[in-house]
Design an enzyme around this catalytic site. Structure first.
Site, PDB file in Angstrom:
ATOM      1  N   ARG A 103     -29.608   7.695  -7.717  1.00 29.87           N
ATOM      2  CA  ARG A 103     -30.234   6.713  -6.827  1.00 29.87           C
ATOM      3  C   ARG A 103     -31.763   6.855  -6.804  1.00 29.87           C
ATOM      4  NH1 ARG A 103     -28.888   3.267  -2.261  1.00 29.87           N
ATOM      5  NH2 ARG A 103     -30.339   3.562  -0.548  1.00 29.87           N
ATOM      6  N   ILE A 129     -33.252  -1.877  -1.266  1.00 33.19           N
ATOM      7  CA  ILE A 129     -32.060  -1.302  -1.899  1.00 33.19           C
ATOM      8  C   ILE A 129     -31.131  -0.976  -0.732  1.00 33.19           C
ATOM      9  CG2 ILE A 129     -33.238   0.969  -1.974  1.00 33.19           C
ATOM     10  CD1 ILE A 129     -31.504   1.795  -4.299  1.00 33.19           C
ATOM     11  N   SER A 130     -29.872  -1.392  -0.820  1.00 34.94           N
ATOM     12  CA  SER A 130     -28.960  -1.263   0.318  1.00 34.94           C
ATOM     13  C   SER A 130     -28.659   0.197   0.640  1.00 34.94           C
ATOM     14  CB  SER A 130     -27.637  -1.985   0.020  1.00 34.94           C
ATOM     15  OG  SER A 130     -27.866  -3.341  -0.266  1.00 34.94           O
ATOM     16  N   GLN A 131     -28.228   0.394   1.878  1.00 30.65           N
ATOM     17  CA  GLN A 131     -27.771   1.710   2.333  1.00 30.65           C
ATOM     18  C   GLN A 131     -26.624   2.175   1.426  1.00 30.65           C
ATOM     19  OE1 GLN A 131     -25.881   1.104   6.050  1.00 30.65           O
ATOM     20  NE2 GLN A 131     -26.016   3.251   6.695  1.00 30.65           N
TER      21      GLN A 131
END
Ligand code: SAH
Length: 282
Positions: A103, A129-131
């Site tokens: 990530r 950027i999503s959780q």
């Protein structure tokens, strides 16, 4: 097979009737499938006629895959496989995909320290950027395997596309912001995601030349489900989309298309996504 008029109406009805809160389950091993031998000596069979999906697997050779491994492990165990007051992700293949994808390679330099934190992070151009938990949850809902062809709307950093590419045969991803689309594509290529293809366009219209898709994942919120995406969903396929306005509560919705082409949907959980841009806002 299904007319444009009937399907969106069916979806709207299903949304009005039953927004039930619930949850669910999907990654394939990194098997390299050899292409069938070409040549006259091979008798034509069904396998040979199938679309050539699932042959290019992520290479995992880039050094980033060997960095910050313990942080990824902790991210998965503390935020995703176990989580207070929320449905946990049970699919071991999804958890393994999230342990694998680096990530931090998708997060801008100034947010590096928070790359494995339990939150979305800015990626520039007002986007995020999503959780990690949400990425895991949405991926599990898609029930991917090596034969799946996936369409993503909203490439952004490329992280969700990479997680999906660990599980699926082929991922197509569309990004509307040119600079993000180009940087996402470059990053995915450098990291060895040979089974991801991206383009810069309005994802509202899907990617009809590449469809139909077993799974469609929309990572920006829309007031409604774009008709072309339902059209491009294969019978038996699944679509996940956050529905609602930018400033009010949104709901993550799972849309399933039956073998006969009928469409059903159910609400999964409250979420907050950046708004879908382009045609969706007209
Ligand atoms: N999946 C991304 C999340 C990015 S946030 C990731 O893993 O990083 C949502 C993204 O959707 C943004 O990059 C935004 O620019 C993009 N987007 C918004 N509307 C879009 C549209 N109509 N078509 C394609 N992409 C869109």
């Amino acid at each position: 097979m299904n007319s444009m008029k009937i399907v969106p109406a069916a979806v709207e009805l299903a949304l009005l009737v039953g927004l039930v809160f619930a949850g669910g389950c999907g990654r394939g091993d990194r098997v390299v499938e050899e292409p069938p031998p070409a040549g006259p000596e091979r008798a034509p069979d069904v396998e040979a006629k199938k679309p050539q999906v699932g042959q290019a697997r992520p290479s995992h050779e880039h050094p980033a895959f060997r960095e910050r491994v313990a942080e990824r492990e902790a991210m998965v165990s503390k935020q995703i496989a176990e989580r207070a007051f929320a449905q946990t992700i049970k699919d071991q293949k999804v958890l393994e995909a999230m342990r694998t994808v680096p990530r931090h390679a998708f997060v801008p330099g100034r947010y590096q320290r928070q790359a494995y934190a339990d939150r979305p992070l800015p990626i520039g151009y007002g986007q995020t950027i999503s959780q990690p938990y949400i990425v895991g949850y949405m991926t599990e809902m898609l029930e991917l395997d090596e034969k799946s062809k996936v369409l993503e709307i909203g490439t952004g950093s490329g992280y969700q596309a990479a997680v999906a590419a660990e599980l699926a045969g082929q991922v197509y991803s569309i990004e509307i912001i040119k600079a993000l689309g180009e940087s996402g594509q470059k990053r995915l290529k450098e990291l060895g995601y040979k089974n991801v293809v991206t383009k810069v366009a309005d994802g509202y219209y899907g990617w009809p030349e590449k469809g139909p898709f077993e799974a469609i994942i929309v990572t920006a919120a829309s007031s409604h489900i774009p008709g072309p995406l339902i059209e491009q969903l294969k019978p038996g396929g699944r679509l996940v989309i956050p529905l609602g306005s930018a400033w009010r509560a949104q709901e993550l919705v799972l849309v399933s298309k039956g073998a006969d082409g009928t469409v059903q949907s159910r609400g999964l959980m409250g979420v907050r996504f950046v708004p879908m841009l382009g045609k969706a806002q007209e």
